[in-house]
Design an enzyme around this catalytic site. Sequence first.
Site, PDB file in Angstrom:
ATOM      1  N   ASN A  43       0.825  -1.207   0.000  1.00 55.47           N
ATOM      2  CA  ASN A  43       0.000   0.000   0.000  1.00 55.47           C
ATOM      3  C   ASN A  43       0.865   1.265   0.000  1.00 55.47           C
ATOM      4  O   ASN A  43       1.965   1.289   0.559  1.00 55.47           O
ATOM      5  CB  ASN A  43      -1.034  -0.004   1.138  1.00 55.47           C
ATOM      6  CG  ASN A  43      -0.483  -0.292   2.514  1.00 55.47           C
ATOM      7  OD1 ASN A  43       0.565  -0.922   2.664  1.00 55.47           O
ATOM      8  ND2 ASN A  43      -1.179   0.160   3.532  1.00 55.47           N
ATOM      9  N   GLU A  56      -3.161  -4.381  -3.275  1.00 50.40           N
ATOM     10  CA  GLU A  56      -3.656  -5.199  -4.393  1.00 50.40           C
ATOM     11  C   GLU A  56      -3.726  -4.365  -5.669  1.00 50.40           C
ATOM     12  O   GLU A  56      -3.395  -4.834  -6.763  1.00 50.40           O
ATOM     13  CB  GLU A  56      -5.055  -5.747  -4.077  1.00 50.40           C
ATOM     14  CG  GLU A  56      -5.139  -6.622  -2.836  1.00 50.40           C
ATOM     15  CD  GLU A  56      -5.498  -5.823  -1.577  1.00 50.40           C
ATOM     16  OE1 GLU A  56      -4.949  -4.722  -1.380  1.00 50.40           O
ATOM     17  OE2 GLU A  56      -6.330  -6.309  -0.793  1.00 50.40           O
ATOM     18  N   CYS A  97     -10.294  -5.179   0.016  1.00 55.09           N
ATOM     19  CA  CYS A  97     -11.421  -4.251   0.183  1.00 55.09           C
ATOM     20  C   CYS A  97     -12.310  -4.307  -1.060  1.00 55.09           C
ATOM     21  O   CYS A  97     -11.947  -4.893  -2.089  1.00 55.09           O
ATOM     22  CB  CYS A  97     -10.907  -2.832   0.421  1.00 55.09           C
ATOM     23  SG  CYS A  97     -10.345  -1.979  -1.067  1.00 55.09           S
ATOM     24  N   CYS A 100     -10.737  -3.057  -4.329  1.00 56.31           N
ATOM     25  CA  CYS A 100      -9.724  -3.982  -4.860  1.00 56.31           C
ATOM     26  C   CYS A 100     -10.372  -5.223  -5.476  1.00 56.31           C
ATOM     27  O   CYS A 100      -9.858  -5.774  -6.453  1.00 56.31           O
ATOM     28  CB  CYS A 100      -8.735  -4.376  -3.769  1.00 56.31           C
ATOM     29  SG  CYS A 100      -7.609  -3.034  -3.371  1.00 56.31           S
TER      30      CYS A 100
HETATM   31  N1  THU Z   1      -5.436  -1.602   2.465  1.00 56.74           N
HETATM   32  C1  THU Z   1      -4.904  -2.349   1.461  1.00 56.74           C
HETATM   33  O1  THU Z   1      -3.787  -2.085   1.003  1.00 56.74           O
HETATM   34  N2  THU Z   1      -5.631  -3.385   0.990  1.00 56.74           N
HETATM   35  C2  THU Z   1      -6.855  -3.762   1.474  1.00 56.74           C
HETATM   36  O2  THU Z   1      -7.472  -4.652   0.902  1.00 56.74           O
HETATM   37  C3  THU Z   1      -7.383  -3.125   2.672  1.00 56.74           C
HETATM   38  C4  THU Z   1      -6.750  -1.824   3.040  1.00 56.74           C
HETATM   39  C5  THU Z   1      -4.658  -0.468   2.998  1.00 56.74           C
HETATM   40  C6  THU Z   1      -5.224   0.882   2.666  1.00 56.74           C
HETATM   41  C7  THU Z   1      -4.629   1.747   3.758  1.00 56.74           C
HETATM   42  O3  THU Z   1      -3.329   2.147   3.356  1.00 56.74           O
HETATM   43  C8  THU Z   1      -4.495   0.790   4.942  1.00 56.74           C
HETATM   44  O4  THU Z   1      -4.590  -0.526   4.403  1.00 56.74           O
HETATM   45  C9  THU Z   1      -5.573   0.983   5.996  1.00 56.74           C
HETATM   46  O5  THU Z   1      -6.839   0.964   5.428  1.00 56.74           O
END
Ligand code: THU
Length: 148
Positions: A43, A56, A97, A100
Site C-alpha cells: 500500500n 492489491e 477491500c 480492490c
Molecule cells: N489496504 C490495502 O492495502 N488493501 C486492502 O485490501 C485493505 C486496506 C490499505 C489501505 C490503507 O493504506 C491501509 O490498508 C488501511 O486501510
Amino acid sequence: MTEAETLIAAARAAAVHAHAPYSRFAVGAAVLLSDGEIVSGANVENASYGLSLCAETVAIAKVSARGRLRDVVAIGVIGGLMDTHGAATGDTPVRPCGRCRQVLNEAAQLGGRDLEVHCAGAEGDRIESHRLSALLPDAFGPADLGVR
Ligand code: THU
C-alpha cells in the site's frame, strides 16, 4: 510450498515496503501470472488520505504496465498494524477491500479465470483461500461494456 504459501510469503516480503505512516496498517500483495511469474506490491498512502492506494491495486497496476492483465491466476494478501519498528503484526487474515475486488475482477474477466484469493495475517500461519466470484458475486465487468 503450495501456491497459497508461496504467494503469502511473497506478500509478506512486499509489505516491508508499505508506505503507511498514517494508518500504520501495512499490506502486501503478490499476484501470480500464468507463467509462474509473481508481481508484488504494497500500500502507498498519501498525506491527502483519500488518495491512498491499496497493495492489491498497486500490484495489479504493475501487472497491467507489463501488459499481463489477462494472465492473472491468483493473488496473496497479508497485512496488519505496524509495530514500533514498522513491521506488520497480527494473525487476522486481510481480505481485499471492495474497490480492490473490483480491480481484481477486471483481470479475472479479461483472462476468463475465476481468481484464487489467498489471505493471511501478517504473522499467522492460517491461510484462507477464496474464489474472487465468492468475494464479488455477479460482478460488473468488461463484458458489460462489450470488452473482451
Ligand atoms: N489496504 C490495502 O492495502 N488493501 C486492502 O485490501 C485493505 C486496506 C490499505 C489501505 C490503507 O493504506 C491501509 O490498508 C488501511 O486501510
